[in-house]
Design a protein around this motif. Structure first.
Motif, PDB file in Angstrom:
ATOM      1  N   LEU A   1      68.187 -24.926  54.483  1.00 51.89           N
ATOM      2  CA  LEU A   1      67.344 -23.918  55.130  1.00 51.89           C
ATOM      3  C   LEU A   1      68.001 -23.359  56.388  1.00 51.89           C
ATOM      4  N   CYS A   2      68.638 -24.225  57.162  1.00 50.46           N
ATOM      5  CA  CYS A   2      69.312 -23.748  58.371  1.00 50.46           C
ATOM      6  C   CYS A   2      70.512 -22.861  58.028  1.00 50.46           C
ATOM      7  N   LEU A   3      71.289 -23.268  57.029  1.00 54.70           N
ATOM      8  CA  LEU A   3      72.445 -22.463  56.633  1.00 54.70           C
ATOM      9  C   LEU A   3      72.017 -21.140  56.022  1.00 54.70           C
ATOM     10  N   TYR A   4      70.867 -21.122  55.371  1.00 52.47           N
ATOM     11  CA  TYR A   4      70.363 -19.873  54.809  1.00 52.47           C
ATOM     12  C   TYR A   4      70.142 -18.852  55.934  1.00 52.47           C
ATOM     13  N   GLY A   5      69.530 -19.300  57.016  1.00 51.67           N
ATOM     14  CA  GLY A   5      69.312 -18.409  58.155  1.00 51.67           C
ATOM     15  C   GLY A   5      70.613 -17.940  58.779  1.00 51.67           C
ATOM     16  N   VAL A   6      71.600 -18.834  58.870  1.00 55.03           N
ATOM     17  CA  VAL A   6      72.908 -18.455  59.415  1.00 55.03           C
ATOM     18  C   VAL A   6      73.562 -17.395  58.536  1.00 55.03           C
ATOM     19  N   GLY A   7      73.486 -17.596  57.211  1.00 61.35           N
ATOM     20  CA  GLY A   7      74.077 -16.629  56.291  1.00 61.35           C
ATOM     21  C   GLY A   7      73.428 -15.263  56.400  1.00 61.35           C
ATOM     22  N   CYS A   8      72.106 -15.234  56.489  1.00 62.37           N
ATOM     23  CA  CYS A   8      71.402 -13.958  56.646  1.00 62.37           C
ATOM     24  C   CYS A   8      71.787 -13.272  57.947  1.00 62.37           C
ATOM     25  N   ALA A   9      71.949 -14.057  59.008  1.00 62.30           N
ATOM     26  CA  ALA A   9      72.342 -13.488  60.296  1.00 62.30           C
ATOM     27  C   ALA A   9      73.726 -12.852  60.218  1.00 62.30           C
ATOM     28  N   LEU A  10      74.633 -13.475  59.487  1.00 67.19           N
ATOM     29  CA  LEU A  10      75.976 -12.906  59.348  1.00 67.19           C
ATOM     30  C   LEU A  10      75.938 -11.573  58.608  1.00 67.19           C
ATOM     31  N   THR A  11      75.086 -11.464  57.588  1.00 66.48           N
ATOM     32  CA  THR A  11      74.978 -10.176  56.886  1.00 66.48           C
ATOM     33  C   THR A  11      74.392  -9.103  57.799  1.00 66.48           C
ATOM     34  N   VAL A  12      73.488  -9.502  58.679  1.00 62.90           N
ATOM     35  CA  VAL A  12      72.939  -8.543  59.645  1.00 62.90           C
ATOM     36  C   VAL A  12      74.029  -8.060  60.590  1.00 62.90           C
ATOM     37  N   ARG A  13      74.803  -9.003  61.117  1.00 66.52           N
ATOM     38  CA  ARG A  13      75.856  -8.645  62.068  1.00 66.52           C
ATOM     39  C   ARG A  13      76.961  -7.808  61.414  1.00 66.52           C
ATOM     40  N   ALA A  14      77.161  -7.957  60.115  1.00 60.16           N
ATOM     41  CA  ALA A  14      78.184  -7.162  59.426  1.00 60.16           C
ATOM     42  C   ALA A  14      77.840  -5.681  59.466  1.00 60.16           C
ATOM     43  N   GLY A  15      76.542  -5.358  59.423  1.00 63.14           N
ATOM     44  CA  GLY A  15      76.105  -3.986  59.613  1.00 63.14           C
ATOM     45  C   GLY A  15      76.346  -3.039  58.455  1.00 63.14           C
ATOM     46  N   ILE A  16      76.533  -3.581  57.232  1.00 61.78           N
ATOM     47  CA  ILE A  16      76.779  -2.695  56.082  1.00 61.78           C
ATOM     48  C   ILE A  16      75.636  -2.759  55.067  1.00 61.78           C
ATOM     49  N   GLY A  17      74.531  -3.358  55.445  1.00 64.10           N
ATOM     50  CA  GLY A  17      73.397  -3.472  54.539  1.00 64.10           C
ATOM     51  C   GLY A  17      73.044  -4.923  54.284  1.00 64.10           C
ATOM     52  N   VAL A  18      71.766  -5.193  54.125  1.00 65.68           N
ATOM     53  CA  VAL A  18      71.291  -6.557  53.944  1.00 65.68           C
ATOM     54  C   VAL A  18      70.341  -6.608  52.747  1.00 65.68           C
ATOM     55  N   ASP A  19      69.903  -7.823  52.410  1.00 68.94           N
ATOM     56  CA  ASP A  19      68.998  -7.990  51.280  1.00 68.94           C
ATOM     57  C   ASP A  19      67.631  -7.368  51.592  1.00 68.94           C
ATOM     58  N   PRO A  20      66.804  -7.078  50.562  1.00 65.63           N
ATOM     59  CA  PRO A  20      65.546  -6.357  50.792  1.00 65.63           C
ATOM     60  C   PRO A  20      64.620  -6.983  51.823  1.00 65.63           C
ATOM     61  N   TRP A  21      64.430  -8.301  51.786  1.00 68.53           N
ATOM     62  CA  TRP A  21      63.512  -8.932  52.734  1.00 68.53           C
ATOM     63  C   TRP A  21      64.032  -8.835  54.162  1.00 68.53           C
ATOM     64  N   THR A  22      65.364  -8.912  54.329  1.00 67.29           N
ATOM     65  CA  THR A  22      65.932  -8.776  55.670  1.00 67.29           C
ATOM     66  C   THR A  22      65.879  -7.329  56.131  1.00 67.29           C
ATOM     67  N   VAL A  23      66.009  -6.370  55.199  1.00 66.94           N
ATOM     68  CA  VAL A  23      65.797  -4.966  55.551  1.00 66.94           C
ATOM     69  C   VAL A  23      64.396  -4.795  56.141  1.00 66.94           C
ATOM     70  N   PHE A  24      63.420  -5.392  55.490  1.00 68.50           N
ATOM     71  CA  PHE A  24      62.029  -5.310  55.962  1.00 68.50           C
ATOM     72  C   PHE A  24      61.875  -5.955  57.333  1.00 68.50           C
ATOM     73  N   ALA A  25      62.436  -7.168  57.484  1.00 70.15           N
ATOM     74  CA  ALA A  25      62.339  -7.861  58.772  1.00 70.15           C
ATOM     75  C   ALA A  25      63.041  -7.083  59.872  1.00 70.15           C
ATOM     76  N   GLU A  26      64.190  -6.486  59.555  1.00 63.33           N
ATOM     77  CA  GLU A  26      64.933  -5.710  60.549  1.00 63.33           C
ATOM     78  C   GLU A  26      64.148  -4.466  60.954  1.00 63.33           C
ATOM     79  N   GLY A  27      63.517  -3.823  59.961  1.00 67.47           N
ATOM     80  CA  GLY A  27      62.713  -2.643  60.270  1.00 67.47           C
ATOM     81  C   GLY A  27      61.533  -2.970  61.174  1.00 67.47           C
ATOM     82  N   VAL A  28      60.826  -4.063  60.859  1.00 65.34           N
ATOM     83  CA  VAL A  28      59.699  -4.494  61.699  1.00 65.34           C
ATOM     84  C   VAL A  28      60.198  -4.850  63.092  1.00 65.34           C
TER      85      VAL A  28
END
Length: 209
Positions: free
Chosen positions: A12-39
């Motif tokens: 669970l902790c590594l899952y959050g780290v992985g999602c954070a790296l996709t956010v920092r990459a700045g080229i697009g993220v998975d749908p749920w993270t798109v939603f969280a980023e928009g909110v």
């Protein structure tokens, strides 16, 4: 049991780290993270904390679907967003296509590894996965239909709110399934047989159980 608990928490902790790296990459993220980023952009609340809140709200949708959460479900809500937020606090934005691509693929690989860890621990699905299976069980929708409907809804909503949709969103959708398919058999814990499944013998001694 100890291995399963450690595997669950680490996953669970590594899952959050992985999602954070996709956010920092700045080229697009998975749908749920798109939603969280928009909110997050609309409210000013960190993406990780928004992820935790969304997980809790999705869990409430389990009630009419009569889904039963496990300890893994509750820890998913608490840990994924928290580890994501902690990672975002220390990892800066990435510049340059080469570094952005490398960071994104590192994030996707980490999410796949983390998925194999926490799913393989068998402590219950995450709130989002449980929503898909609940829609399947209660409404008779195929799993793929439930996933497409839900993820398309959160993706479009998140995009309108300002979430990042790009080539990374497509790559994540294409890559994550096959990668988890590889990771899960490697990290799956052996099923613990229930007492009712054990061969019954008369007067079995405690040491032989």
């Amino acid at each position: 049991m100890t291995r399963r608990i450690v595997q669950l928490l680490l996953g669970l902790c590594l899952y959050g780290v992985g999602c954070a790296l996709t956010v920092r990459a700045g080229i697009g993220v998975d749908p749920w993270t798109v939603f969280a980023e928009g909110v997050s952009k609309q409210t000013g609340v960190g993406i990780g904390w928004v992820t935790n809140v969304i997980g809790f709200l999705v869990l409430l949708l389990w009630l009419p679907l009569r889904q039963r959460p496990g300890i893994g479900t509750a820890l998913n809500i608490l840990l994924v967003g928290t580890s994501m937020q902690a990672t975002l606090e220390v990892v800066p934005a990435i510049d340059g296509w080469l570094w952005q691509g490398a960071t994104f693929f590192a994030g996707v690989l980490l999410v796949a590894l983390a998925s194999g860890l926490y799913i393989g621990a068998h402590f219950g699905p995450g709130p989002r996965d449980g929503l898909m299976t609940g829609l399947h069980a209660r409404l008779g929708w195929p799993i793929w239909t439930a996933r497409c409907v839900v993820e398309a809804t959160v993706l479009v909503t998140g995009w309108f709110l300002g979430g990042t949709v790009g080539i990374g969103t497509v790559l994540f959708a294409v890559l994550i399934g096959p990668l988890v398919h590889v990771a899960l058999p490697l990290l799956d814990t052996p099923a613990v047989p229930r007492a009712a499944d054990q061969p019954s013998t008369a007067r079995t001694s405690p040491s032989s159980r």
